[in-house]
Design a protein around this motif. Structure first.
Motif, PDB file in Angstrom:
ATOM      1  N   VAL A   1       1.016  -1.179   0.160  1.00  0.00           N
ATOM      2  CA  VAL A   1      -0.131  -0.052   0.080  1.00  0.00           C
ATOM      3  C   VAL A   1       0.809   1.318  -0.211  1.00  0.00           C
ATOM      4  N   VAL A   2       0.640   2.321  -0.914  1.00  0.00           N
ATOM      5  CA  VAL A   2       1.257   3.364  -0.987  1.00  0.00           C
ATOM      6  C   VAL A   2       0.376   4.549  -0.418  1.00  0.00           C
ATOM      7  N   VAL A   3       0.920   5.335   0.618  1.00  0.00           N
ATOM      8  CA  VAL A   3       0.020   6.438   1.164  1.00  0.00           C
ATOM      9  C   VAL A   3       0.880   7.626   0.839  1.00  0.00           C
ATOM     10  N   GLU A   4       0.247   8.713   0.354  1.00  0.00           N
ATOM     11  CA  GLU A   4       0.894  10.175   0.202  1.00  0.00           C
ATOM     12  C   GLU A   4       0.623  10.858   1.403  1.00  0.00           C
ATOM     13  N   THR A   5       1.890  11.509   1.726  1.00  0.00           N
ATOM     14  CA  THR A   5       2.084  12.557   2.888  1.00  0.00           C
ATOM     15  C   THR A   5       2.478  13.751   2.149  1.00  0.00           C
ATOM     16  N   PHE A   6       2.387  14.805   3.011  1.00  0.00           N
ATOM     17  CA  PHE A   6       2.848  16.050   2.385  1.00  0.00           C
ATOM     18  C   PHE A   6       4.371  16.292   2.106  1.00  0.00           C
ATOM     19  N   THR A   7       5.145  15.418   2.417  1.00  0.00           N
ATOM     20  CA  THR A   7       6.500  15.462   2.530  1.00  0.00           C
ATOM     21  C   THR A   7       7.316  14.078   1.939  1.00  0.00           C
ATOM     22  N   ALA A   8       6.399  13.020   1.840  1.00  0.00           N
ATOM     23  CA  ALA A   8       6.908  11.756   1.400  1.00  0.00           C
ATOM     24  C   ALA A   8       5.610  10.791   1.010  1.00  0.00           C
ATOM     25  N   GLN A   9       6.184   9.684   0.332  1.00  0.00           N
ATOM     26  CA  GLN A   9       5.414   8.608   0.085  1.00  0.00           C
ATOM     27  C   GLN A   9       5.836   7.422   1.029  1.00  0.00           C
ATOM     28  N   MET A  10       4.927   6.828   1.710  1.00  0.00           N
ATOM     29  CA  MET A  10       5.035   5.799   2.698  1.00  0.00           C
ATOM     30  C   MET A  10       4.552   4.439   1.891  1.00  0.00           C
ATOM     31  N   THR A  11       5.529   3.325   1.903  1.00  0.00           N
ATOM     32  CA  THR A  11       5.053   1.950   1.429  1.00  0.00           C
ATOM     33  C   THR A  11       4.668   1.130   2.638  1.00  0.00           C
ATOM     34  N   ILE A  12       3.897   0.569   2.397  1.00  0.00           N
ATOM     35  CA  ILE A  12       3.299  -0.400   3.626  1.00  0.00           C
ATOM     36  C   ILE A  12       3.052  -2.019   3.021  1.00  0.00           C
ATOM     37  N   THR A  13       3.857  -3.012   3.560  1.00  0.00           N
ATOM     38  CA  THR A  13       3.888  -4.212   3.049  1.00  0.00           C
ATOM     39  C   THR A  13       3.676  -4.986   4.200  1.00  0.00           C
ATOM     40  N   GLU A  14       3.437  -4.822   5.346  1.00  0.00           N
ATOM     41  CA  GLU A  14       3.264  -5.797   6.422  1.00  0.00           C
ATOM     42  C   GLU A  14       1.737  -6.251   6.103  1.00  0.00           C
ATOM     43  N   PRO A  15       1.690  -7.726   6.013  1.00  0.00           N
ATOM     44  CA  PRO A  15       0.344  -8.478   5.620  1.00  0.00           C
ATOM     45  C   PRO A  15      -0.773  -7.885   6.281  1.00  0.00           C
ATOM     46  N   ASP A  16      -0.870  -7.945   7.448  1.00  0.00           N
ATOM     47  CA  ASP A  16      -2.261  -7.714   8.081  1.00  0.00           C
ATOM     48  C   ASP A  16      -2.645  -6.166   7.603  1.00  0.00           C
ATOM     49  N   ALA A  17      -1.629  -5.276   7.763  1.00  0.00           N
ATOM     50  CA  ALA A  17      -1.921  -3.836   7.363  1.00  0.00           C
ATOM     51  C   ALA A  17      -2.388  -3.662   5.885  1.00  0.00           C
ATOM     52  N   VAL A  18      -1.726  -4.305   5.045  1.00  0.00           N
ATOM     53  CA  VAL A  18      -2.286  -4.544   3.620  1.00  0.00           C
ATOM     54  C   VAL A  18      -3.659  -4.975   3.654  1.00  0.00           C
ATOM     55  N   ALA A  19      -3.510  -6.186   4.497  1.00  0.00           N
ATOM     56  CA  ALA A  19      -5.332  -6.731   4.259  1.00  0.00           C
ATOM     57  C   ALA A  19      -6.330  -5.710   4.702  1.00  0.00           C
TER      58      ALA A  19
END
Length: 263
Positions: free
Chosen positions: A210-228
């Motif tokens: 999952v890619v989330v945009e913030t004001f200053t960066a892009q955060m990539t989440i790959t932890e399975p439970d979070a992605v689910a």
């Protein structure tokens, strides 16, 4: 820290070498193994994936002798059986190249936006006015190897970073994308309550990141439970969105409102 990083690297190199010797493209092998191309790339680069059976699917798809496959299966299970301690921040990255990598290689993308036009269909003028970095998905939006779906709120389509005239071109681009065979657009009318209240927009890549945009960066989440959790949130949002002709009619109605603002 992963104590078997060397073993994973050796397995990855072996798989890549066999694939190249067999004249298999990464896309072909990923399709045969029924995994995403990005996951295959991670395996070949020696990264640990969540389930060793995913690696075994790749081995089973390779044109190798049964005894070689059996030996490789044993090495895979040994590498994944070792103790592996995840860091507290494991599964989260702020490195922009990681997010761009998913944009380049993902086969399926699901994007939700509540405050802005989805990144994959933003015009250059809109992205510049919104002070947002261009997405590589913009160049792939019409590619047949990309399955793209997005849900956007009506409020997001009615929010503009500059003059209304610029939004006319942006909404035309949204309408154009709706006609592409590999794109599905859902719009949540302002009169429909949201089943979940996402604090930000997000894009799900191959149900693995999952890619989330913030004001200053892009955060990539790959932890399975979070992605689910994001996959589930997207499904709930998609369920209340209008699609097809209803979505196109709503976008056209918003465009007419902007035409009145422009005059």
């Amino acid at each position: 820290m992963d104590p078997n990083k060397d073993a994973l690297n050796e397995i990855g190199r072996f798989i890549r070498n066999i694939r190249n010797e067999s004249d298999y493209s990464s896309r072909r092998l990923a399709r045969l193994a029924k995994i995403s191309q990005s996951t295959l790339s991670r395996i070949e680069n020696g990264s640990r994936v969540e389930d060793f059976s995913t690696v075994e699917k790749v081995v089973s798809a390779l044109p190798i002798r049964s005894e070689v496959a059996g030996s490789l299966h044993a090495r895979i299970r040994a590498a994944y059986a070792s103790n592996y301690t995840r860091r507290a921040d494991s599964g989260i990255s702020l490195v922009s190249d990681i997010a761009r990598g998913w944009e380049r290689s993902a086969v399926t993308v699901r994007e939700f936006q509540s405050g802005m036009v989805p990144r994959a269909v933003r015009s250059p003028e809109y992205a510049q006015a919104a002070d947002a970095s261009p997405s590589r998905l913009v160049d792939r939006i019409g590619d047949e190897d990309l399955d793209f779906a997005c849900v956007v709120t009506e409020g997001a389509l009615r929010t503009w970073p500059a003059d209304g005239a610029m939004m006319l071109d942006q909404l035309d681009r949204v309408s154009w994308a709706c006609e592409l065979p590999n794109v599905r657009l859902g719009v949540v009318p302002w009169s429909v309550p949201l089943p979940v209240m996402p604090p930000h927009g997000f894009a799900v890549f191959d149900d693995e990141a999952v890619v989330v945009e913030t004001f200053t960066a892009q955060m990539t989440i790959t932890e399975p439970d979070a992605v689910a959790a994001y996959v589930d949130a997207y499904a709930q949002l998609e369920a209340v969105a209008v699609t097809g002709d209803e979505a196109r009619e709503l976008v056209e109605r918003i465009r007419r409102d902007f035409e009145e603002l422009a005059h």
